[in-house]
Design an enzyme around this catalytic site. Structure first.
Site, PDB file in Angstrom:
ATOM      1  N   SER A 168      43.973  42.498  40.621  1.00 50.18           N
ATOM      2  CA  SER A 168      43.282  41.207  40.613  1.00 50.18           C
ATOM      3  C   SER A 168      41.768  41.389  40.489  1.00 50.18           C
ATOM      4  CB  SER A 168      43.673  40.407  41.865  1.00 50.18           C
ATOM      5  OG  SER A 168      43.161  39.109  41.775  1.00 50.18           O
TER       6      SER A 168
ATOM      7  N   ASP B  88      47.204  42.616  36.705  1.00 50.21           N
ATOM      8  CA  ASP B  88      46.860  41.195  36.643  1.00 50.21           C
ATOM      9  C   ASP B  88      45.400  40.945  37.040  1.00 50.21           C
ATOM     10  OD1 ASP B  88      48.083  38.880  35.566  1.00 50.21           O
ATOM     11  OD2 ASP B  88      47.949  37.923  37.506  1.00 50.21           O
TER      12      ASP B  88
ATOM     13  N   ARG C 197      32.850  42.187  33.026  1.00 47.61           N
ATOM     14  CA  ARG C 197      34.275  42.266  33.375  1.00 47.61           C
ATOM     15  C   ARG C 197      34.817  43.614  32.894  1.00 47.61           C
ATOM     16  NH1 ARG C 197      36.398  41.962  28.399  1.00 47.61           N
ATOM     17  NH2 ARG C 197      35.496  40.527  26.878  1.00 47.61           N
TER      18      ARG C 197
ATOM     19  N   ASP D 123      36.610  46.156  30.446  1.00 47.90           N
ATOM     20  CA  ASP D 123      36.814  46.221  28.992  1.00 47.90           C
ATOM     21  C   ASP D 123      37.161  47.664  28.620  1.00 47.90           C
ATOM     22  OD1 ASP D 123      34.341  47.507  27.309  1.00 47.90           O
ATOM     23  OD2 ASP D 123      33.676  46.736  29.247  1.00 47.90           O
TER      24      ASP D 123
ATOM     25  N   ASP E  22      35.274  51.038  29.547  1.00 47.86           N
ATOM     26  CA  ASP E  22      34.989  51.391  30.943  1.00 47.86           C
ATOM     27  C   ASP E  22      35.638  52.703  31.397  1.00 47.86           C
ATOM     28  OD1 ASP E  22      33.354  49.187  31.284  1.00 47.86           O
ATOM     29  OD2 ASP E  22      34.941  47.898  32.034  1.00 47.86           O
TER      30      ASP E  22
ATOM     31  N   HIS F 101      51.347  36.410  40.194  1.00 49.19           N
ATOM     32  CA  HIS F 101      50.198  37.310  40.270  1.00 49.19           C
ATOM     33  C   HIS F 101      50.628  38.642  40.896  1.00 49.19           C
ATOM     34  CE1 HIS F 101      45.945  37.921  39.951  1.00 49.19           C
ATOM     35  NE2 HIS F 101      45.656  37.805  41.238  1.00 49.19           N
TER      36      HIS F 101
END
Length: 437
Positions: free
Chosen positions: A146, A170, A184, A186, A189, A240
């Site tokens: 998460s 997720d 965020r 990607d 990374d 989730h």
């Protein structure tokens, strides 16, 4: 790989065992009250190794020698948020469970998102300490759940893609969707970024984030999860959290989940994407790293699969070919039951009505809830249209062929029979004649 199941899975689970010999640290247990007050960020690092399998050792952020069980030359896996830990490491590796509950348990989601950046900075500093002690960045694997997926991205970005692997389960969607890659997770990374999506219509991130992105059941509604918001909290959590259970299942390797690269979930359901070429279709989960080189040669891959509602989640896929000789075109749904020596398996092809046209082969993809195990000695077919007000149809079948996708077993056939609407037709299949290929 059974050792990995015994090793990482319990660490991903919820119970905490207390070990008397060492000072065992517990995962921060926060109640709802803390969430409303809001808690300031505090990151704890709990180490599990083969020497301390069920006891999390609290690590210093700056002095690795304070925890002699930590060996910088071993591979290290971080699990970032967030189920509570207990472990039984078999392989010689470090598992560090990152407890940033004091930053994540917040009804104010904006605050929790803000804390992902701080948690990322905190962990980045710790990885630098590891690096200075001789740890190799390429042997580090971050598993982010998460919000933790983006925390992993922030850490990876700092080290310019030299961290070995990030797995995102997720990845959180709200407040991250639509942001630029530096805000965020990607693909730049880490050396390899694999992502699982299970809740893209609510808490999860919809678009691709990694080198390979898996979409379980299309990434939206997971089977067995409540379908409506009236079930309360479970409706939001179930889809989730399914990402963690699917990943844990992959560690067992007893029931592999095969995924199919495809342009969309509907395309996959229509059976347009079953052919993966010489390298075969990717198997979802921990072992996907073995296909790293093949995956990185291609652009971002989206791969789809269907699952059962509980463990074992894997399904068995067959291609279904039907040729009919009805004068008029017919539309309908097919349910197939295969009976093997010891098991039965059922598949319903109902995502949309199939079209049956005279002397034209209709191709469908059937996902069975189990492996019927060869030899299949009985097949049952049911044809339905969903039309309540029309007289029942008959589907005149010239040839039915069932071809397993994952194995090289011979196709099963049946010729010249009539399917009456809503009436189950059962027969013994026969091996297909080679001319049918």
């Amino acid at each position: 790989s059974m050792f990995l199941w015994q090793y990482l899975t319990p660490v991903l689970l919820i119970t905490v065992q207390i070990c008397k010999a060492l000072k065992c640290e517990e995962f921060t247990d926060l109640d709802f009250r803390h969430a409303f007050i809001g808690t300031s960020l505090r990151v704890k690092l709990l180490l599990y190794t083969r020497e301390n399998v069920s006891c999390g050792l609290l690590m210093s952020h700056t002095d690795l020698s304070a925890t002699p069980q930590f060996n910088a030359s071993r591979p290290t896996t971080f699990i970032i948020h967030g189920f509570r830990p207990t472990g039984s490491p078999q392989r010689d590796m470090n598992v560090i469970v990152v407890d940033w509950n004091r930053g994540a348990a917040n009804v104010n989601y904006f605050k929790a998102k803000e804390n992902t950046i701080k948690a990322g900075e905190n962990l980045t500093a710790f990885v630098e300490v590891m690096q200075n002690s001789g740890a190799s960045l390429s042997s580090i694997h971050l598993i982010g759940i998460s919000l933790g997926a983006h925390v992993s991205g922030f850490i990876g970005a700092h080290f310019n893609a030299s961290i070995g692997r990030i797995t995102a389960l997720d990845a959180a969607g709200p407040l991250f969707t639509g942001t630029s890659p530096e805000h965020r997770l990607d693909p730049t990374d880490a050396q390899f970024v694999d992502v699982l999506h299970t809740d893209i219509d609510a808490l999860g991130f919809r678009e691709a984030l990694g080198h390979i992105d898996f979409y379980a059941n299309g990434g939206t509604d997971q089977p067995g999860c409540p379908p409506t918001v009236f079930s309360g909290g479970a409706y939001f959590k179930c889809d989730h959290q399914r990402s963690v259970f699917l990943y844990m299942e992959s560690l067992k390797r007893t029931c592999p989940i095969r995924a199919y690269p495809c342009s969309s979930y509907n395309d996959f359901l229509d059976g347009n994407c079953w052919n993966c070429g010489p390298d075969g279709c990717p198997i979802f989960g921990y072992g996907i790293i073995e296909k790293k080189d093949v995956i990185q040669k291609m652009q971002q891959i989206k791969a789809y699969f269907k699952t059962n509602s509980q463990s074992p989640f894997c399904m068995t896929s067959y291609r279904v070919y039907i040729v009919t000789w009805n004068q008029e075109v017919r539309f309908g749904y097919i349910t197939i039951k295969l009976s093997g020596t010891s098991k039965e398996a059922v598949a319903t092809i109902d995502h949309r009505a199939s079209k049956f046209k005279k002397f034209t082969e209709t191709t469908m993809l059937a996902h069975f809830d189990a492996d019927p195990e060869s030899p299949v000695n009985k097949v049952s077919l049911t044809f339905t249209t969903g039309n309540v007000f029309k007289p029942p149809y008959k589907l005149r079948v010239l040839r039915l062929r069932l071809t397993p996708i994952e194995t090289n077993q011979r196709s099963l056939c049946r010729y010249d029979f009539i399917l009456e609407e809503n009436q189950k037709k059962t027969f013994r299949p026969i091996p297909c004649e080679d001319t049918d290929f």
